[in-house]
Scaffold this motif. Structure first.
Motif, PDB file in Angstrom:
ATOM      1  N   PRO A  28       0.796  -1.228   0.000  1.00  0.00           N
ATOM      2  CA  PRO A  28       0.000   0.000   0.000  1.00  0.00           C
ATOM      3  C   PRO A  28       0.830   1.280   0.000  1.00  0.00           C
ATOM      4  CG  PRO A  28      -0.969  -1.575   1.503  1.00  0.00           C
ATOM      5  CD  PRO A  28       0.349  -2.157   1.051  1.00  0.00           C
ATOM      6  N   ASP A  29       2.043   1.253   0.574  1.00  0.00           N
ATOM      7  CA  ASP A  29       2.860   2.467   0.573  1.00  0.00           C
ATOM      8  C   ASP A  29       3.646   2.650  -0.719  1.00  0.00           C
ATOM      9  OD1 ASP A  29       4.936   0.632   0.810  1.00  0.00           O
ATOM     10  OD2 ASP A  29       5.612   1.364   2.763  1.00  0.00           O
ATOM     11  N   GLY A  30       3.569   1.650  -1.624  1.00  0.00           N
ATOM     12  CA  GLY A  30       4.228   1.755  -2.922  1.00  0.00           C
ATOM     13  C   GLY A  30       5.733   1.592  -2.885  1.00  0.00           C
ATOM     14  N   GLN A  31       6.285   1.129  -1.770  1.00  0.00           N
ATOM     15  CA  GLN A  31       7.729   1.038  -1.615  1.00  0.00           C
ATOM     16  C   GLN A  31       8.287  -0.378  -1.771  1.00  0.00           C
ATOM     17  OE1 GLN A  31       9.634   3.958  -1.278  1.00  0.00           O
ATOM     18  NE2 GLN A  31       7.606   4.689  -1.832  1.00  0.00           N
ATOM     19  N   HIS A  32       7.411  -1.376  -1.789  1.00  0.00           N
ATOM     20  CA  HIS A  32       7.847  -2.771  -1.876  1.00  0.00           C
ATOM     21  C   HIS A  32       6.985  -3.495  -2.907  1.00  0.00           C
ATOM     22  CE1 HIS A  32      10.003  -2.163   1.922  1.00  0.00           C
ATOM     23  NE2 HIS A  32       8.948  -1.434   2.245  1.00  0.00           N
ATOM     24  N   ALA A  33       7.600  -4.450  -3.595  1.00  0.00           N
ATOM     25  CA  ALA A  33       6.853  -5.221  -4.591  1.00  0.00           C
ATOM     26  C   ALA A  33       7.405  -6.635  -4.672  1.00  0.00           C
ATOM     27  CB  ALA A  33       6.938  -4.561  -5.959  1.00  0.00           C
TER      28      ALA A  33
END
Length: 83
Positions: free
Chosen positions: A41-46
């Protein structure tokens, strides 16, 4: 991070995968890298899937983001052993 920002982060990851600026460290033709992915959700991990990797057992690749740059942190093969 709101949903719009999360979607933007996911689109950024898709764009860099398509441009091949995010690739798995053990790249091989036909691995199907990028056919499945999830972004936090924070867009920092995938996590990006490669379902044909390792004789079609598959693998997942964990990336972190700094600005517009995604960096591979680990490889998770189908048996769950983290490299």
């Amino acid at each position: 991070m709101n949903l719009t920002a999360q979607i933007r982060a996911a689109h950024l990851l898709v764009d860099v995968i398509k441009a091949r600026s995010v690739v798995e460290s053990d790249v091989a033709d036909g691995d199907r890298f990028g056919y499945g992915m999830a972004v936090t959700p924070d867009g920092q991990h995938a996590v990006v899937g490669s379902y044909v990797k390792n004789s079609s057992t598959g693998a997942a690749y964990y990336f972190t983001r700094s600005g517009d740059t995604w960096s591979e942190q680990s490889i998770i093969p189908a048996d769950g052993t983290i490299n």
